[in-house]
Scaffold this motif. Structure first.
Motif, PDB file in Angstrom:
ATOM      1  N   LEU A   1     -49.355  30.626 -10.358  1.00 31.30           N
ATOM      2  CA  LEU A   1     -50.667  30.257 -10.871  1.00 31.30           C
ATOM      3  C   LEU A   1     -51.620  31.445 -10.806  1.00 31.30           C
ATOM      4  N   LYS A   2     -52.407  31.627 -11.842  1.00 35.52           N
ATOM      5  CA  LYS A   2     -53.415  32.690 -11.834  1.00 35.52           C
ATOM      6  C   LYS A   2     -54.503  32.311 -10.839  1.00 35.52           C
ATOM      7  N   GLU A   3     -54.813  33.232  -9.940  1.00 35.38           N
ATOM      8  CA  GLU A   3     -55.811  33.010  -8.892  1.00 35.38           C
ATOM      9  C   GLU A   3     -55.463  31.773  -8.045  1.00 35.38           C
ATOM     10  N   GLY A   4     -54.189  31.386  -8.045  1.00 35.24           N
ATOM     11  CA  GLY A   4     -53.750  30.241  -7.270  1.00 35.24           C
ATOM     12  C   GLY A   4     -54.177  28.906  -7.843  1.00 35.24           C
ATOM     13  N   LEU A   5     -54.790  28.912  -9.054  1.00 33.81           N
ATOM     14  CA  LEU A   5     -55.365  27.696  -9.621  1.00 33.81           C
ATOM     15  C   LEU A   5     -54.934  27.385 -11.045  1.00 33.81           C
ATOM     16  N   TYR A   6     -54.789  28.416 -11.870  1.00 30.56           N
ATOM     17  CA  TYR A   6     -54.690  28.216 -13.316  1.00 30.56           C
ATOM     18  C   TYR A   6     -53.273  28.442 -13.835  1.00 30.56           C
ATOM     19  N   MET A   7     -52.843  27.556 -14.748  1.00 28.85           N
ATOM     20  CA  MET A   7     -51.510  27.659 -15.349  1.00 28.85           C
ATOM     21  C   MET A   7     -51.546  28.607 -16.555  1.00 28.85           C
ATOM     22  N   SER A   8     -52.061  29.802 -16.341  1.00 27.11           N
ATOM     23  CA  SER A   8     -52.220  30.795 -17.406  1.00 27.11           C
ATOM     24  C   SER A   8     -50.861  31.361 -17.803  1.00 27.11           C
ATOM     25  N   ILE A   9     -50.699  31.556 -19.103  1.00 25.68           N
ATOM     26  CA  ILE A   9     -49.448  32.083 -19.638  1.00 25.68           C
ATOM     27  C   ILE A   9     -49.751  33.136 -20.694  1.00 25.68           C
ATOM     28  N   PRO A  10     -48.802  34.029 -20.946  1.00 27.05           N
ATOM     29  CA  PRO A  10     -47.475  34.121 -20.352  1.00 27.05           C
ATOM     30  C   PRO A  10     -47.509  34.682 -18.936  1.00 27.05           C
ATOM     31  N   VAL A  11     -46.421  34.424 -18.234  1.00 31.01           N
ATOM     32  CA  VAL A  11     -46.167  35.042 -16.936  1.00 31.01           C
ATOM     33  C   VAL A  11     -44.847  35.795 -17.075  1.00 31.01           C
ATOM     34  N   ALA A  12     -44.836  37.037 -16.603  1.00 30.91           N
ATOM     35  CA  ALA A  12     -43.601  37.827 -16.569  1.00 30.91           C
ATOM     36  C   ALA A  12     -43.295  38.117 -15.107  1.00 30.91           C
ATOM     37  N   VAL A  13     -42.104  37.727 -14.667  1.00 27.79           N
ATOM     38  CA  VAL A  13     -41.692  37.905 -13.273  1.00 27.79           C
ATOM     39  C   VAL A  13     -40.475  38.824 -13.255  1.00 27.79           C
ATOM     40  N   PHE A  14     -40.537  39.837 -12.394  1.00 28.84           N
ATOM     41  CA  PHE A  14     -39.455  40.812 -12.308  1.00 28.84           C
ATOM     42  C   PHE A  14     -38.645  40.603 -11.033  1.00 28.84           C
ATOM     43  N   TYR A  15     -37.310  40.674 -11.184  1.00 31.30           N
ATOM     44  CA  TYR A  15     -36.366  40.540 -10.071  1.00 31.30           C
ATOM     45  C   TYR A  15     -35.422  41.739 -10.080  1.00 31.30           C
ATOM     46  N   ASP A  16     -34.917  42.088  -8.901  1.00 31.22           N
ATOM     47  CA  ASP A  16     -33.934  43.167  -8.826  1.00 31.22           C
ATOM     48  C   ASP A  16     -32.522  42.613  -9.041  1.00 31.22           C
ATOM     49  N   ARG A  17     -31.525  43.468  -8.881  1.00 28.58           N
ATOM     50  CA  ARG A  17     -30.127  43.081  -9.130  1.00 28.58           C
ATOM     51  C   ARG A  17     -29.666  41.933  -8.243  1.00 28.58           C
ATOM     52  N   GLY A  18     -30.218  41.840  -7.034  1.00 30.25           N
ATOM     53  CA  GLY A  18     -29.869  40.759  -6.113  1.00 30.25           C
ATOM     54  C   GLY A  18     -30.755  39.537  -6.265  1.00 30.25           C
ATOM     55  N   HIS A  19     -31.528  39.494  -7.330  1.00 29.41           N
ATOM     56  CA  HIS A  19     -32.472  38.414  -7.642  1.00 29.41           C
ATOM     57  C   HIS A  19     -33.604  38.314  -6.605  1.00 29.41           C
ATOM     58  N   GLU A  20     -33.947  39.455  -6.015  1.00 30.18           N
ATOM     59  CA  GLU A  20     -35.104  39.495  -5.121  1.00 30.18           C
ATOM     60  C   GLU A  20     -36.350  39.735  -5.975  1.00 30.18           C
ATOM     61  N   TYR A  21     -37.390  38.966  -5.698  1.00 24.68           N
ATOM     62  CA  TYR A  21     -38.655  39.087  -6.405  1.00 24.68           C
ATOM     63  C   TYR A  21     -39.252  40.476  -6.190  1.00 24.68           C
ATOM     64  N   ILE A  22     -39.719  41.104  -7.281  1.00 21.20           N
ATOM     65  CA  ILE A  22     -40.409  42.394  -7.187  1.00 21.20           C
ATOM     66  C   ILE A  22     -41.914  42.202  -7.368  1.00 21.20           C
ATOM     67  N   CYS A  23     -42.300  41.634  -8.504  1.00 22.20           N
ATOM     68  CA  CYS A  23     -43.716  41.442  -8.811  1.00 22.20           C
ATOM     69  C   CYS A  23     -43.833  40.560 -10.057  1.00 22.20           C
ATOM     70  N   HIS A  24     -45.065  40.169 -10.374  1.00 26.61           N
ATOM     71  CA  HIS A  24     -45.276  39.412 -11.605  1.00 26.61           C
ATOM     72  C   HIS A  24     -46.609  39.794 -12.232  1.00 26.61           C
ATOM     73  N   TRP A  25     -46.725  39.476 -13.502  1.00 24.75           N
ATOM     74  CA  TRP A  25     -47.885  39.798 -14.342  1.00 24.75           C
ATOM     75  C   TRP A  25     -48.277  38.530 -15.072  1.00 24.75           C
ATOM     76  N   ILE A  26     -49.591  38.316 -15.257  1.00 27.26           N
ATOM     77  CA  ILE A  26     -50.054  37.058 -15.857  1.00 27.26           C
ATOM     78  C   ILE A  26     -51.000  37.301 -17.035  1.00 27.26           C
ATOM     79  N   GLU A  27     -50.724  36.627 -18.131  1.00 30.03           N
ATOM     80  CA  GLU A  27     -51.599  36.345 -19.268  1.00 30.03           C
ATOM     81  C   GLU A  27     -51.853  37.495 -20.233  1.00 30.03           C
ATOM     82  N   ARG A  28     -52.602  38.509 -19.824  1.00 32.85           N
ATOM     83  CA  ARG A  28     -52.944  39.604 -20.730  1.00 32.85           C
ATOM     84  C   ARG A  28     -53.405  40.794 -19.904  1.00 32.85           C
TER      85      ARG A  28
END
Length: 194
Positions: free
Chosen positions: A108-135
């Motif tokens: 959620l954006k700011e822990g509140l909003y269902m803003s999209i798109p969301v891009a979530v990056f994972y490494d080869r072991g499917h460990e979370y790296i980071c994410h980006w939201i909306e624009r």
């Protein structure tokens, strides 16, 4: 904020749609998404930086995108995210937000909003790296300026006309905003991989 135990397990991730599969389901704005996709191109520096990041041991290997085809930001940014995944050699899976609230609630954006798109990056072991939201930040700033300018120029504008004018003016900025998105994603990945 990402939960400690994500609902996006490797198995769940694999259930997402590829870009082509997602495009087969698009009911709204398909022509606009396809047009953006055919016009988006990363410059050689952006491509080289993404490939270098993806080549690292802890670098991105997968990208998950949450979106909906009725959303203007998704229409503009999903093609960019697809091109980033292609340039970096990342596996891409897309999940419709409205059918996957459990995933959306982790990002959620700011822990509140269902803003999209969301891009979530994972490494080869499917460990979370980071994410980006909306624009991009540039798009956020300029969209606010565009909206304020329309309201200032036409204080009595109808909601329908306001929406039309906003779409026209933001469409004129789309190319620059898309480039800013790529630069922002590269910066975000670099920040989280150091």
């Amino acid at each position: 904020m990402v939960q400690e135990a994500s609902v996006v397990t490797p198995e769940r991730y694999s259930q997402g749609m590829t870009y082509d599969q997602y495009m087969e389901t698009v009911k709204v704005n398909k022509a606009r998404i396809e047009e953006y996709y055919s016009n988006v191109s990363l410059d050689s520096d952006q491509t080289a930086r993404l490939q270098e990041l993806a080549s690292r041991d802890n670098g991105p290997s997968r990208m998950m995108v949450i979106g909906e085809d009725w959303c203007g930001d998704v229409v503009r940014e999903l093609p960019v995210l697809a091109r980033v995944a292609e340039a970096a050699g990342l596996e891409l899976r897309i999940f419709p937000r409205d059918e996957n609230h459990d995933i959306m609630n982790e990002f959620l954006k700011e822990g509140l909003y269902m803003s999209i798109p969301v891009a979530v990056f994972y490494d080869r072991g499917h460990e979370y790296i980071c994410h980006w939201i909306e624009r991009s930040e540039a798009a956020n700033r300029e969209q606010g300026e565009i909206e304020a300018a329309i309201r200032s120029e036409q204080p009595d504008i109808s909601d329908q006309d306001f929406g039309r004018q906003r779409r026209a003016r933001t469409a004129a900025r789309a190319g620059d905003w898309q480039k800013a998105t790529v630069d922002e994603l590269v910066g975000l990945l670099q920040e989280h991989l150091h």
